[in-house]
Structure formats: C-alpha cells, structure tokens
Design a protein around this motif. Structure first.
Motif, PDB file in Angstrom:
ATOM      1  N   LEU A 248       0.838  -1.203   0.000  1.00 48.04           N
ATOM      2  CA  LEU A 248       0.000   0.000   0.000  1.00 48.04           C
ATOM      3  C   LEU A 248       0.870   1.249   0.000  1.00 48.04           C
ATOM      4  O   LEU A 248       0.638   2.195  -0.771  1.00 48.04           O
ATOM      5  N   SER A 249       1.893   1.259   0.848  1.00 48.08           N
ATOM      6  CA  SER A 249       2.789   2.415   0.921  1.00 48.08           C
ATOM      7  C   SER A 249       3.548   2.610  -0.381  1.00 48.08           C
ATOM      8  O   SER A 249       3.705   3.737  -0.873  1.00 48.08           O
ATOM      9  N   MET A 250       4.012   1.513  -0.964  1.00 44.82           N
ATOM     10  CA  MET A 250       4.804   1.593  -2.184  1.00 44.82           C
ATOM     11  C   MET A 250       3.991   2.160  -3.347  1.00 44.82           C
ATOM     12  O   MET A 250       4.405   3.112  -4.010  1.00 44.82           O
ATOM     13  N   PHE A 251       2.829   1.586  -3.578  1.00 44.82           N
ATOM     14  CA  PHE A 251       2.039   2.026  -4.729  1.00 44.82           C
ATOM     15  C   PHE A 251       1.450   3.419  -4.524  1.00 44.82           C
ATOM     16  O   PHE A 251       1.292   4.188  -5.476  1.00 44.82           O
ATOM     17  N   THR A 252       1.140   3.754  -3.249  1.00 46.62           N
ATOM     18  CA  THR A 252       0.655   5.112  -2.976  1.00 46.62           C
ATOM     19  C   THR A 252       1.730   6.139  -3.296  1.00 46.62           C
ATOM     20  O   THR A 252       1.457   7.162  -3.960  1.00 46.62           O
ATOM     21  N   SER A 253       2.949   5.890  -2.853  1.00 47.70           N
ATOM     22  CA  SER A 253       4.041   6.846  -3.114  1.00 47.70           C
ATOM     23  C   SER A 253       4.367   6.921  -4.597  1.00 47.70           C
ATOM     24  O   SER A 253       4.647   8.002  -5.127  1.00 47.70           O
ATOM     25  N   ILE A 254       4.324   5.800  -5.296  1.00 50.17           N
ATOM     26  CA  ILE A 254       4.619   5.810  -6.738  1.00 50.17           C
ATOM     27  C   ILE A 254       3.555   6.608  -7.497  1.00 50.17           C
ATOM     28  O   ILE A 254       3.861   7.398  -8.410  1.00 50.17           O
ATOM     29  N   LEU A 255       2.290   6.390  -7.119  1.00 50.70           N
ATOM     30  CA  LEU A 255       1.212   7.147  -7.763  1.00 50.70           C
ATOM     31  C   LEU A 255       1.372   8.650  -7.523  1.00 50.70           C
ATOM     32  O   LEU A 255       1.192   9.471  -8.439  1.00 50.70           O
ATOM     33  N   LEU A 256       1.716   9.032  -6.301  1.00 46.12           N
ATOM     34  CA  LEU A 256       1.926  10.458  -5.988  1.00 46.12           C
ATOM     35  C   LEU A 256       3.097  11.036  -6.773  1.00 46.12           C
ATOM     36  O   LEU A 256       3.035  12.153  -7.280  1.00 46.12           O
ATOM     37  N   VAL A 257       4.186  10.244  -6.870  1.00 44.76           N
ATOM     38  CA  VAL A 257       5.353  10.710  -7.633  1.00 44.76           C
ATOM     39  C   VAL A 257       4.990  10.897  -9.101  1.00 44.76           C
ATOM     40  O   VAL A 257       5.344  11.913  -9.732  1.00 44.76           O
ATOM     41  N   CYS A 258       4.279   9.928  -9.660  1.00 40.51           N
ATOM     42  CA  CYS A 258       3.883  10.023 -11.067  1.00 40.51           C
ATOM     43  C   CYS A 258       2.958  11.219 -11.293  1.00 40.51           C
ATOM     44  O   CYS A 258       3.117  11.981 -12.268  1.00 40.51           O
ATOM     45  N   PHE A 259       1.989  11.390 -10.388  1.00 38.22           N
ATOM     46  CA  PHE A 259       1.016  12.470 -10.546  1.00 38.22           C
ATOM     47  C   PHE A 259       1.682  13.841 -10.409  1.00 38.22           C
ATOM     48  O   PHE A 259       1.552  14.713 -11.275  1.00 38.22           O
ATOM     49  N   ILE A 260       2.423  14.024  -9.300  1.00 34.98           N
ATOM     50  CA  ILE A 260       3.062  15.320  -9.057  1.00 34.98           C
ATOM     51  C   ILE A 260       4.162  15.577 -10.073  1.00 34.98           C
ATOM     52  O   ILE A 260       4.331  16.686 -10.579  1.00 34.98           O
ATOM     53  N   GLY A 261       4.940  14.523 -10.422  1.00 34.09           N
ATOM     54  CA  GLY A 261       6.020  14.674 -11.395  1.00 34.09           C
ATOM     55  C   GLY A 261       5.502  15.074 -12.760  1.00 34.09           C
ATOM     56  O   GLY A 261       6.077  15.934 -13.433  1.00 34.09           O
ATOM     57  N   ALA A 262       4.401  14.433 -13.149  1.00 35.80           N
ATOM     58  CA  ALA A 262       3.822  14.757 -14.459  1.00 35.80           C
ATOM     59  C   ALA A 262       3.341  16.209 -14.477  1.00 35.80           C
ATOM     60  O   ALA A 262       3.519  16.932 -15.479  1.00 35.80           O
ATOM     61  N   GLN A 263       2.744  16.654 -13.369  1.00 36.05           N
ATOM     62  CA  GLN A 263       2.290  18.045 -13.291  1.00 36.05           C
ATOM     63  C   GLN A 263       3.466  19.021 -13.397  1.00 36.05           C
ATOM     64  O   GLN A 263       3.397  20.055 -14.070  1.00 36.05           O
ATOM     65  N   ILE A 264       4.565  18.697 -12.697  1.00 40.76           N
ATOM     66  CA  ILE A 264       5.741  19.575 -12.737  1.00 40.76           C
ATOM     67  C   ILE A 264       6.294  19.676 -14.149  1.00 40.76           C
ATOM     68  O   ILE A 264       6.625  20.763 -14.644  1.00 40.76           O
TER      69      ILE A 264
END
Length: 580
Positions: A248-264
């Motif tokens: 849960l922690s791994m996929f949550t952090s990866i999703l956040l990185v992908c989402f925020i990274g894509a926005q940046i």
C-alpha cells in the motif's frame, strides 16, 4: 539485549573475517545500485536524434556496473552463508560443551527435551537471523539512506513524499514486532513440550506397544503439535500485515510521484524536472520502499530469534554448582568413604530432604550392601560419592578428603558407577567397553568381561567383541546389557565401585559369580552394592537399611537378622517366596 549479543558474539571466532566482508560487499553493491538510476537518467536525457553514441556509451557503463553489482551480490551471499553457518556450528558446540559440564541438577532444571530444542530449533533461528543481520539488515538502511539522498539531489519536493511514508511504516513494523514477540516466547516453551512427547514415546516405544497405547500417545502428540500450530498461526496472521502495508505504501508513493512529477513536467517544463530524473525518482522510490519491506522481513526474523537467543544465552550463562576447585587434588589415597552428618535435597527451595543425618564410615576394600524400598533415596546416597550432586549439609569424604576438594575428573575416574539405568552407545562392544579405559588392550577387555560374566555370551556372537551394538543397546538383552556395563566400570580399575541395582536382570547364580569374582580380583576396591534381593548383599561386610532417607538399620547379615527389624522381614519374605 546488549548482554545477549555480547554473549552470542563470542561464538563467531574464526568467522569474523567472513562476517566483516559480507557487509563490505553489500555496501559496494548498494552504492552501485544507487548510481545506476542516475546513469539511466543521463541516458534518457541524452537520447536525441538518431545517434547511437549515447546508447553505446551509457550502455557499456551500465553493463560494467551491473556486472560489478552482481559480483558483489554473489560474494556477499557466499560470505553471509559461510559466516552464519560457521557461527551456528560454533554456537552449537559451545552450548553442547556447556551442557557436558552441567550437574544432574542443572539438567533437571532445563529438562532434556528443552536442551535438545535449544541445540536445534533455537540455534537455527539465531543462524537465520544472523545471516539476515549481516546482509539484509546492512543493505536495507544503506539503500534507504543513499536512495533518499539521491532523491533529494534530484527534487526535494518529490523526495519528501517518500520520507513522509516512513513514520507510518515504522509505527506499523514496531507494533507488529511487540505484538508477536510474546507469542514466540510461548511457542518455544510449547516446542519443549512437543519434543518431550516425542522423546518419551520413542525411548519407551516397547512399553507403548506392549500396553497398546499408540492411540493415547498419538492424541498426546497431536495436542502438543496443535498448540504449536495454533500459536504459530496467530503469529503469522499478525506478521501477514507486513506485506499489504508495504505494498500500500509503495504504490501510494509511486502514484503520488507520477502524478506530481507529471504536473511539474507539464507546468514547468524540463528545466524543473526532466523525464530521466522522473524515471530515476520512480526507481529510487521503489528502492526506498523495497528496503523498508526487507526491513520488515528482518523484523520478523529477529522477533523469532530474540526469544531463541535468550534461551541459548540462558544455557551459556548457567554456572554449574559442581565445579572443580582451583588446583584441586588429583590423587585419591584409597577407597575409604565417610559421611559426616550428611543431609541432602535436590532443590534448595524444597521443604523435604531426600537424605537426613547420614553418618557412615566405610573402610577401603570393604563390601557394603544397601537395601530399602522404592523412593528411600538409595541412589541419592551413592550419587554424592562421585559428586554427581553436592550435599546440602555435612561432608562426604573419599580417601580422607572432602570430595569438593578433588578435581572432578580425578574423583570420577577413581569412583566407578554402574547406574540403575544401564546405557550402551551405538558402536562395537569394544568401543563401549573402552569408555571405561580408552587405552584398554584386548586382553584387559576380555578379563573385565570374564569378571562380569559377559565373556561367555560375547563369544557366542559371530563377530564376538566386534559385534555392533545398536543405539541404546536394543539388540542385547537386559542382563547382557548390565554385564557389559559392569565390565566397562571395571576397566577403570577404580578405588570405589558402586553397583546401583545393576544385577537385577541377571539370575541369582550369575549374580553370585559376579560378586565372588569382584571379591577375589578387586580386594583393595571398596564395593557398594544396592540391591532389592537380600541374596545380593548378605555376604557384605556391612549392610545398610534405608527408610525414607534415613539409615534405620546397620550391621552384618547375621546381626540384622537377629535384630528382627525391616531387614529380617525382607529376608524372611524372600526366603519364604523362594521355598514356595
């Protein structure tokens, strides 16, 4: 815990080098793995147009680094296996050697089955934990620190996502650890009960079958096995929370990185975060969370091993009450034995004494017979002579010297005991007899067997003295086993020979022949014979009658018969039974 670690660390010894090289190789492996994502990011960022130059250049660098990382991984695994297996070997030897120095009271304190569990299951748990500690437990924090540092060097905001996950995981992991530790403590005690059930059943299998009690023993084993299973299931259900929490922690952090990274990237362009850097961040994120997942596995292993380590250290730190004194005497003058106002109980906390106010003086070369009912502490009395137990009060002297002043090896070499429970070991008859004297010649062995009336049946075996004895002496009869044990004791050429009901399985004629041979060929040896048959002791120079741990009658056969007490009653009942 520090004390436990220090105690266990003494068993590493010659495997220190392998134990140091393992984390060294692990460190190099981690450094290489953490640099590889940066090289990949450079490769992605430099892939422009149709040029193959960046691919070849960075591809070769990645190949060399991957091979170097693989080499370090293989070497760390090999060294970890060597270190952990060697550590377990030394630890097992240290525990086994410690047990050899235990007194009977120490063995009683732990129980045989518990000591077997500690030598097997507990040490295996500690071995597995040690391998995890010097390899995985080193790799995990290094991977976490390096990956976090690399993430911060790329983008602080993105790296904070991973850092924020850590407290949540730490709380869950420590909560699981403290929840399962008491369960494992219970499990190992139930392991002792399980091993005890197996040990009793196997050692007494003939009794079990003769009374047709297989179903009862099976139910008893199933209960002990079921108790272990239930506790393990409970512990595993709690430990099973590890993986889903980590995922849960791994996929949550990866999703956040992908989402925020894509926005940046979309809003700020490649100047703020390049595609290669985003790819590296994802890789570092996986490494960070994977390292935490591995840490959870270490916690599981350590939580199991912590209780095992405590049980092992308990054995290693047990100091036997029976120790040889510094510069203890090694010369035993003769076989004279004196009990001066001796009282004895097996445990200091016990209220009742097994022996009370024993005063006894035996001259060297005398033959002393001891009779009494079951539980009257006949065996307890003779076990004080070779110092298998220490007196609670009073003093026991052999050769005029307190037994506590002798070197234990010297004392026990001078006092030969044929115990009530006769034990033979797997090996040839010669191998078993040389327990009495490892330097004994074939002629000395045969002479001892003739004295013990064992030579006759040995000569009847096809391989004679080279006949193989199965474990526990299961391929010889009870009477044959007793005579072999007597011969083994005679090979020590002792100052004192103690026979604890050791002719109970032979006929009266053979019993008489053995006693006659001992009197003729060992005139200087003090002989103590415990028996249930009056005929086995009636020719003794002195006969003792024990009742509830006290000497109630003392004298020769004729004197005790004339006294008309307990001895006379036993003599008359046995004589009458024989006549009938």
């Amino acid at each position: 815990m520090i004390k436990i670690v220090k105690t266990l660390a003494r068993s590493i010894r010659e495997y220190k080098k392998a134990s140091i090289l393992t984390p060294t190789y692990v460190t190099l492996e981690v450094i290489l793995e953490c640099i590889i994502p940066l090289v990949i990011a450079e490769l992605i960022n430099n892939m422009t147009g149709d040029s193959m130059e960046p691919i070849i250049k960075y591809g070769l660098i990645l190949f060399v680094m991957a091979m170097a990382s693989l080499f370090c991984g293989i070497m760390s695994a090999r060294k970890a296996a060597t270190a952990s297996a060697g550590f377990a070997k030394n630890l097992r030897q240290d525990v086994f050697y410690k047990i050899q120095d235990f007194s009977f009271a120490d063995v009683d304190k732990f129980s045989t089955s518990s000591l077997v569990t500690r030598l097997t299951t507990d040490i295996t748990n500690v071995q597995n934990a040690y391998q995890m500690i010097i390899r995985v437990a080193v790799r995990t924090p290094l991977m976490f620190i390096f990956s976090v540092a690399m993430s911060f060097s790329i983008n602080v905001k993105m790296a904070l996502i991973f850092v924020c996950i850590v407290p949540f995981l730490a709380i869950v992991l420590f909560g699981i650890f403290f929840k399962v530790h008491p369960i494992f403590k219970r499990i190992f005690k139930k392991y002792d009960a399980l091993n005890n059930s197996v040990q009793e059943n196997v050692s007494a299998i003939r009794v079990v079958k003769s009374f047709v009690r297989e179903d009862y023993e099976t139910k008893k084993f199933f209960k002990a096995s079921g108790d272990v299973k239930n506790d393990f299931t409970h512990a595993e259900k709690i430990l099973a929370l590890n993986t889903p929490t980590m995922m849960l922690s791994m996929f949550t952090s990866i999703l956040l990185v992908c989402f925020i990274g894509a926005q940046i990237i979309v809003n700020s362009g490649a100047t703020s975060l390049t595609t290669g850097e985003l790819s590296s961040l994802l890789t570092y994120g996986v490494q960070i969370l994977t390292s935490l997942m591995m840490l959870s596995f270490v916690f599981v292993m350590v939580s199991m091993a912590a209780e095992s380590a405590d049980r092992i250290v308990e054995v290693l730190e047990t100091e036997s009450d029976l120790k040889s004194p510094v510069n203890g005497k090694t010369e035993i003058r003769d076989g004279a034995i004196d009990f001066d106002d001796v009282s004895f109980k097996y445990k200091k906390t016990s209220e009742n004494y097994a022996l009370t106010n024993i005063n006894l003086h035996i001259k060297t070369g005398q033959t002393v017979g001891i009779i009494g009912g079951t539980g009257d502490s006949k065996t307890s009395l003779i076990q004080l002579i070779p110092r298998l137990y220490d007196t609670t009060k009073g003093m026991v002297r052999v050769g005029g010297t307190d037994v506590r002043d002798y070197d234990l090896v010297a004392l026990r070499d001078a006092v030969s005991v044929v115990l009530q429970k006769n034990v033979l070991f797997s090996g040839t008859i010669k191998d078993n007899l040389r327990w009495g004297n490892k330097e004994a010649t074939d002629e000395q062995i045969e002479e001892a067997c003739r004295l013990a009336c064992a030579d006759e049946f040995i000569q009847g075996f096809p391989d004679k003295y080279d006949t193989y004895i199965e474990q526990g002496g299961s391929n010889v009869s009870g009477g044959q086993k007793q005579r072999l044990c007597i011969a083994r004791a005679l090979l020590k050429n002792p100052k004192v020979l103690i026979m604890d009901d050791s002719t109970s399985a032979v006929d009266t004629k053979t019993d008489a022949l053995i006693r006659s041979a001992l009197a003729k060929y060992l005139p200087e040896t003090t002989k103590i014979i415990i028996a249930q048959r009056v005929s086995s002791v009636q020719d003794a120079d002195l006969i003792l009658v024990l009742d509830q741990g006290k000497i109630v009658e003392k004298g020769t056969h004729d004197e005790l018969v004339a006294l008309g007490g307990i001895y006379n009653e036993v003599f008359e009942s046995q004589t009458k039974s024989k006549e009938e």
